[in-house]
Design a protein around this motif. Structure first.
Motif, PDB file in Angstrom:
ATOM      1  N   TYR A 175      31.250 -45.377  92.400  1.00  0.00           N
ATOM      2  CA  TYR A 175      29.834 -45.725  92.280  1.00  0.00           C
ATOM      3  C   TYR A 175      29.610 -47.228  92.096  1.00  0.00           C
ATOM      4  O   TYR A 175      28.524 -47.644  91.711  1.00  0.00           O
TER       5      TYR A 175
ATOM      6  N   ARG B 150      21.230 -41.179  85.992  1.00  0.00           N
ATOM      7  CA  ARG B 150      22.228 -41.633  86.978  1.00  0.00           C
ATOM      8  C   ARG B 150      23.629 -41.534  86.403  1.00  0.00           C
ATOM      9  O   ARG B 150      24.568 -41.049  87.062  1.00  0.00           O
ATOM     10  N   HIS B 151      23.781 -42.025  85.193  1.00  0.00           N
ATOM     11  CA  HIS B 151      25.101 -42.018  84.561  1.00  0.00           C
ATOM     12  C   HIS B 151      25.629 -40.598  84.406  1.00  0.00           C
ATOM     13  O   HIS B 151      26.790 -40.314  84.735  1.00  0.00           O
TER      14      HIS B 151
ATOM     15  N   GLU C 291      24.793 -37.910  86.058  1.00  0.00           N
ATOM     16  CA  GLU C 291      25.089 -37.348  87.378  1.00  0.00           C
ATOM     17  C   GLU C 291      26.451 -37.832  87.870  1.00  0.00           C
ATOM     18  O   GLU C 291      27.244 -37.062  88.418  1.00  0.00           O
ATOM     19  N   GLN C 292      26.731 -39.110  87.638  1.00  0.00           N
ATOM     20  CA  GLN C 292      28.005 -39.672  88.084  1.00  0.00           C
ATOM     21  C   GLN C 292      29.186 -39.075  87.325  1.00  0.00           C
ATOM     22  O   GLN C 292      30.183 -38.644  87.942  1.00  0.00           O
TER      23      GLN C 292
ATOM     24  N   ASP D  63      24.306 -50.892  85.774  1.00  0.00           N
ATOM     25  CA  ASP D  63      23.730 -50.077  84.708  1.00  0.00           C
ATOM     26  C   ASP D  63      24.364 -50.359  83.358  1.00  0.00           C
ATOM     27  O   ASP D  63      24.212 -49.565  82.420  1.00  0.00           O
TER      28      ASP D  63
ATOM     29  N   GLU E  34      18.218 -44.390  84.120  1.00  0.00           N
ATOM     30  CA  GLU E  34      19.581 -44.910  83.998  1.00  0.00           C
ATOM     31  C   GLU E  34      20.497 -43.847  83.400  1.00  0.00           C
ATOM     32  O   GLU E  34      21.624 -43.622  83.873  1.00  0.00           O
TER      33      GLU E  34
END
Length: 457
Positions: free
Chosen positions: A71, A119-120, A122-123, A89, A116
């Motif tokens: 990512y 996103r984190h 999900e990653q 991020d 944010e």
């Protein structure tokens, strides 16, 4: 905890006291430049047997960090080991037993903060699924002993792990078995900082209660709602606590600097390595009399490092750091900055919040702090009242502050919606910890392992 990088050529030697104060002064920003920085930790476990994976194993923490580089995250090394990742991020770093932390970027509003976080998560879930790893959102490991937990290869942690048993009985638990959510906030002046500090320090036990999420230890109820908060009561008294001097007349940058100078050192970072200075005095360092670096005076980065080794309920560096909340899931991660931004970033809300607590004595504040890990919203606040008596009022003040900020997302929603998980706690009259205990004694039939299905991200 902070991830240290080498200092640049603009790292001056400290020759004067005003250089110490400058770290706080340089944090001052006009209100239109205030940012929100959110930090959150989570436990990593192997889905097959719920072990805490070590750094080196095939599907362990090192492999997880490598997987995150897909990512765009850039590795940060200590020696030959990747110990953090840097990206747009913020920073992903490792706590001592492999708890994974995102120290988010400084952002303008809560919509960005919550995005944010999403996103984190999900990653990490995508990478974790491929490695057979899960992520648990609690304030303390519900079932692990200290001996079952791995140690990450970071030099500062080696020093702290040796030092903690010398100064308290629970420091190793703090390092190895807890997770938290924190938020970092700006101030415009020394006077504004002092008012924000006092208000947030007095109300920090309310945050502890609203986010209480650590009622289990080694597979059984531990008698507390926030055992993570209780752990801090016997971690290291020289660097923790409610800081009575914050409420004294004249409190400001100088007084906090004096406090920090009296906090014993942990380490000095030189040439990519941590030098053990645990228990030594930063005042001696200023005089060139630090025995582990004889004749050498500290640089500004050493002072900044040292400030990061004090652990009061609210901490000042070049910003104020709210430190009272247990780790939790996505909603709680969004709710903590919502609470404190709402209370502290709007003038009317800050005045109203201070009015709630300004009459409390230091004794009452300390009793509240000592009681809240076990009692949560039932902790006493004086006058025969309990903390729950002000919880709704304080949330309404935070809601007013967020509404006054008028930061809307693309659908026209205000930031106040992020308070919903806390409204739920107040409406039910039970902390998340109490709700889990109800399930433990009910549908879980005493099986703490059920938290993995219900409290994972």
């Amino acid at each position: 905890m902070s991830t240290r990088k080498e200092s640049g050529s603009d790292d001056p030697i400290i020759e004067r006291r005003d250089q110490l104060i400058s770290v706080f002064e340089n944090g001052e920003k006009p209100a239109d430049r205030w940012k929100i920085g959110t930090e959150h930790e989570k436990f990593v476990y192997a889905k097959g047997d719920r072990r805490a994976p070590p750094y080196e194993e095939k599907s362990g923490i090192h492999t997880l960090l490598i997987g995150m580089t897909r990512y765009g995250w850039e590795p940060v090394y200590e020696g030959e080991n990747i110990i953090a990742l840097s990206g747009s991020d913020g920073t992903i770093s490792l706590e001592p037993a492999g708890q994974l932390e995102l120290s988010g970027a400084p952002l303008d509003n809560l919509h960005q903060t919550c995005a944010e976080t999403a996103r984190h998560l999900e990653q990490v879930k995508y990478v974790g699924d491929h490695l057979g790893l899960g992520f648990l959102g609690l304030g303390m490991w519900p079932d692990k002993t200290r001996e079952e937990l791995p140690i990450m290869p970071k030099g500062r942690y080696d020093i702290m792990l040796r030092h903690m048993p010398r100064v308290g009985t629970m420091g190793l638990d703090m390092m190895l078995r807890t997770c938290t959510i924190q938020v970092n906030l700006d101030y415009s002046s020394e006077a504004r900082m002092a008012k924000m500090f006092r208000t947030s320090l007095a109300l920090q036990p309310l945050a502890t209660a609203l986010f209480a999420n650590s009622p289990f230890t080694e597979g059984k109820p531990n008698g507390f709602l926030s055992y993570r908060s209780h752990i801090w009561s016997d971690t290291d008294p020289a660097r923790t606590g409610m800081l009575p001097f914050v409420f004294e007349d004249g409190f400001g940058y100088e007084r906090y600097a004096d406090y920090a100078l009296d906090v014993p050192m942990y380490f000095v970072f030189r040439d990519g390595k941590y030098i053990d200075a645990a228990g030594h005095s930063f005042r001696d360092f200023l005089d060139g009399k630090l025995s582990v670096l004889p004749g050498e005076k500290p640089r500004l980065s050493d002072w900044e490092d040292h400030l990061s080794t004090a652990f009061p309920e609210v901490r000042m560096k070049s910003f104020l750091e709210m430190r009272g909340a247990d780790g939790g899931r996505h909603g709680q991660i969004c709710a903590l900055p919502a609470l404190w931004v709402g209370l502290l970033y709007d003038d009317a809300a800050l005045d109203a919040a201070w009015d709630v607590v300004k009459g409390w004595s230091m004794e009452e504040r300390q009793v509240l702090r000592d009681s809240v890990p076990r009692l949560g919203l039932d902790a006493p606040i004086g006058g025969g009242r309990q903390l729950r008596a002000i919880a709704g009022e304080v949330l309404d003040i935070a809601r007013m502050g967020l509404t006054n900020r008028a930061r809307l997302d693309g659908a026209g929603n205000s930031e106040a919606g992020y308070l919903a998980p806390l409204d739920d706690v107040v409406a039910k009259g039970k902390t998340h910890a109490e709700q889990m205990l109800d399930r433990y004694h009910g549908e879980w039939s005493g099986d703490v392992s059920r938290v993995y299905a219900e409290e994972s991200f």
